[in-house]
Design a protein around this motif. Structure first.
Motif, short mmCIF file in Angstrom:
data_model
loop_
_atom_site.label_atom_id
_atom_site.label_comp_id
_atom_site.label_asym_id
_atom_site.label_seq_id
_atom_site.Cartn_x
_atom_site.Cartn_y
_atom_site.Cartn_z
N ALA B 160 15.59 -5.33 9.36
CA ALA B 160 14.38 -5.93 8.77
C ALA B 160 14.76 -6.84 7.60
O ALA B 160 14.20 -7.92 7.42
CB ALA B 160 13.43 -4.83 8.30
N MET B 161 15.72 -6.38 6.78
CA MET B 161 16.17 -7.18 5.64
C MET B 161 16.78 -8.49 6.15
O MET B 161 16.50 -9.58 5.60
CB MET B 161 17.20 -6.38 4.84
N ALA B 162 17.59 -8.41 7.19
CA ALA B 162 18.20 -9.62 7.76
C ALA B 162 17.10 -10.57 8.25
O ALA B 162 17.18 -11.79 8.07
CB ALA B 162 19.14 -9.23 8.89
N ILE B 181 8.76 -9.54 7.52
CA ILE B 181 9.40 -8.22 7.48
C ILE B 181 8.44 -7.16 8.02
O ILE B 181 8.83 -6.31 8.84
CB ILE B 181 9.86 -7.91 6.04
N ARG B 182 7.17 -7.22 7.60
CA ARG B 182 6.19 -6.25 8.09
C ARG B 182 6.03 -6.35 9.61
O ARG B 182 5.91 -5.33 10.31
CB ARG B 182 4.83 -6.49 7.41
N ASP B 183 6.03 -7.58 10.11
CA ASP B 183 5.91 -7.76 11.57
C ASP B 183 7.13 -7.16 12.28
O ASP B 183 7.00 -6.57 13.36
CB ASP B 183 5.78 -9.25 11.91
N THR B 191 6.40 1.83 10.21
CA THR B 191 5.25 1.53 9.37
C THR B 191 5.74 1.09 8.00
O THR B 191 6.53 1.79 7.37
CB THR B 191 4.38 2.78 9.18
N THR B 192 5.28 -0.07 7.53
CA THR B 192 5.70 -0.57 6.23
C THR B 192 5.32 0.43 5.13
O THR B 192 4.18 0.88 5.08
CB THR B 192 5.00 -1.91 5.92
N GLU B 193 6.28 0.75 4.26
CA GLU B 193 5.95 1.54 3.07
C GLU B 193 5.63 0.61 1.90
O GLU B 193 4.71 0.85 1.15
CB GLU B 193 7.13 2.46 2.71
N PHE B 194 6.44 -0.42 1.76
CA PHE B 194 6.22 -1.42 0.72
C PHE B 194 7.14 -2.58 1.06
O PHE B 194 8.10 -2.42 1.82
CB PHE B 194 6.58 -0.86 -0.68
N CYS B 195 6.84 -3.76 0.51
CA CYS B 195 7.73 -4.90 0.73
C CYS B 195 7.54 -5.85 -0.44
O CYS B 195 6.48 -6.46 -0.57
CB CYS B 195 7.43 -5.59 2.05
N ALA B 227 10.41 1.07 5.10
CA ALA B 227 9.44 1.43 6.14
C ALA B 227 9.68 2.85 6.58
O ALA B 227 10.71 3.44 6.28
CB ALA B 227 9.57 0.48 7.32
N ARG B 228 8.73 3.40 7.30
CA ARG B 228 8.83 4.79 7.78
C ARG B 228 8.91 4.78 9.29
O ARG B 228 8.17 4.08 9.96
CB ARG B 228 7.59 5.56 7.32
N ILE B 229 9.84 5.57 9.81
CA ILE B 229 9.91 5.76 11.26
C ILE B 229 10.31 7.20 11.52
O ILE B 229 11.16 7.75 10.81
CB ILE B 229 10.84 4.72 11.94
#
Lengths: 366, 366
Positions: B160-162, B181-183, B191-195, B227-229
């Motif tokens: 996601a960072m990349a 990143i959220r997408d 699920t996004t925790e924060f960005c 994010a959470r998985i």
């Protein structure tokens, strides 16, 4: 601080005077949003808004100061991770000018336990209560801008509810119907607050978790859903059935519709919330289903989907102009079905006005 | 109750014995999820899990009983809206078998103020503290299944960072990068925790709100995202720049990289958390930027993105095998830029193992 916030702060100080409150202590919550338009980064670092007659300011983690500063011009008492909040809290309390020997303080009931006990341990002589007759009371009386926002939110929810019932077809799961409703909210710029879809006997659990149950012929359907748009939520319950209504459905629906009407007729300025609860409950009890109405009649709705006033058998809150709350009697028949009809009303021009434009008629599908 | 939950409950009772704790009181929170696999409907109706040496059970609103029953076989003490929770709470406390004269109780620090004071007012003789040496301690020592989940979450976050850095182009806003990143998270089942995305001087605010700032030549870029998985979160910060690096960027990046390495070298079983904080802080102070490192070095990560152990100057938590936490030194230069490098590590086989596979090299774009 804009004019709305200045008015709210002045109103709060008037309520504090009327209730002999020395200090109001608010954590990161909808109360803070209401009073200061600030929703700070919420974590284990204490953030507090303290309001006295002569002062209002924040205890604030140092690393949030720059970001929070963009949202409020109230003074900050910052504290760094290496120091902890104790010294900054002492300075903030000193700035409030309260007499520390035995202050009467109001605590945000939603605040974390560690924030709460930090305050109580710092003010060991304090008597304390929660916000219901100060901030909660002010929030319960909506202004015109809030009425407009809640009305718009309710009307959008009518369309979402219609989309949910339109999605019904044999074999569809509760979760798929909820997804259709959530997608509708998203497509219309709203954020889902909750969406409960119950098929058949699942409706008999008032807090059923929407799941993988599939719709079958003869199922009752209950949808309780709400979303937020422009900062204000909606909340409505409607019921229907697929194919043939289950036995007794029509009778139960009719009892609930009369219970809603009775509660609405009772809900006027000067009436106690408990009388509104009683009006709905009496209809259901007279019909022989008293034990099947498992919960209170309603809850306030504003920035929060549950807030003051609560419409319960024991509430002595006196209704006033501008108060917004749900009326949502239900009858739950284990193993068969459960029905609930929910309206959001506002006390306006002396009567309870329903925000939704959708009839409470049972939706027959299939 | 499955084997994992039985083990956790037994471990908790051993910690309660070791810390002379009579009663642990948990609200709807990640602690409740950890101990009972239950995430109840969270509202103003009190829900409590109480655990003594001889008993464990729930205070539960009557209308949540049926739904909650599907998730736990612990006993419930239900209360109806019309009655309030007081009687049911008395019965639950009686069932725990504690001596009520002066019990030593542990309170969930995240619990609402009204739940907290309901408990304290019902047990006025109690001495109380929070969960850090009981539930918090147990949660800080991850088992193998938790390690695997956190590792998978971290590796997904690398990608996601990349994707976030790959989205950079002149004129793009912080918010658009965050959306990319959220997408990415959503497309990969997380699920996004924060960005948090910060361009240029915005990075100098450790808790900057991602906004409409547009990327320009010579901007530093900071991305802190997680994010959470499968129930477990990630959390990582990387930095880069667009076009030419701003003056001083390379030097600051190098100091922070050495600070991370120093903290990782210090983080071993038996080391105090404060020594890990000091190891990172000493590198930054020696380089002349001590006052620009505005926060603690790190926080634990597990079910919560902030949990025990906290890596601060004052923490005497002794590190143990299985503990997972962030190491995230930062240097913030007001008006210029701010950089932070963040790894999540686990104490494993006697050393601090980094969960991410992504280098901490500055990402040069454009």
């Amino acid at each position: 601080m804009n004019a709305t916030l200045q008015t709210r702060l002045a109103n709060l100080r008037a309520r504090m005077a009327a209730t002999a409150t020395d200090l109001v202590v608010i954590g990161p919550s909808s109360h803070m949003l209401y009073l200061a338009d600030l929703s700070p980064h919420g974590d284990e670092r204490p953030v507090l808004l303290m309001i006295s007659q002569s002062f209002a300011g924040f205890l604030m983690p140092a690393l949030n100061v720059d970001s929070a500063r963009q949202h409020t011009d109230l003074p900050f008492f910052p504290w760094a991770d290496a120091d902890g909040p104790a010294d900054a809290l002492e300075q903030l309390i000193a700035a409030t000018g309260i007499d520390r020997t035995a202050p009467s303080i109001v605590l945000d009931e939603t605040m974390r336990a560690d924030f709460t006990l930090l305050v109580l341990d710092t003010l060991p002589g304090a008597s304390r209560r929660f916000t219901n007759d100060t901030v909660g009371y002010l929030r319960s009386r909506k202004d015109n801008a809030e009425y407009d926002a809640l009305k718009k939110s309710a009307v959008l929810n009518d369309a979402a509810m219609a989309a949910g019932f339109a999605a019904l077809r044999p074999g569809i799961t509760e979760r798929e119907v909820a997804t259709a409703i959530r997608d509708f909210y998203k497509a219309n710029g709203a954020t889902t607050e909750f969406c409960s879809v119950c098929f058949g006997p699942n409706g008999a659990f008032p807090h059923h978790h929407t799941g993988e149950t599939r719709l079958a012929e003869g199922d009752a359907v209950l949808i309780d859903t709400g979303a937020r748009i422009h900062g204000y939520p909606s909340d409505m319950t409607r019921v229907g059935f697929y194919g043939t209504a289950p036995e007794g459905f029509g009778q139960i629906h009719s009892i609930l519709d009369r219970a809603v009407e009775a509660a609405i007729a009772a809900a006027k300025p000067g009436t106690r919330a408990s009388e509104v609860d009683k009006a709905a409950r009496d209809v259901i009890t007279a019909a022989g289903y008293g034990p099947n109405f498992l919960h209170r009649t309603g809850h306030g709705l504003g920035i929060d989907i549950h807030e003051t006033p609560y419409i319960t058998a024991t509430s002595d809150t006196v209704l006033e102009e501008g108060m917004v709350f749900s009326i949502e009697p239900g009858i739950y028949l284990q193993g068969r079905f459960g029905l609930r009809l929910e309206e959001i009303v506002i006390i306006r021009n002396g009567v309870a006005e329903i925000l939704s434009d959708m009839p409470r008629t049972a939706v027959a599908v299939g």
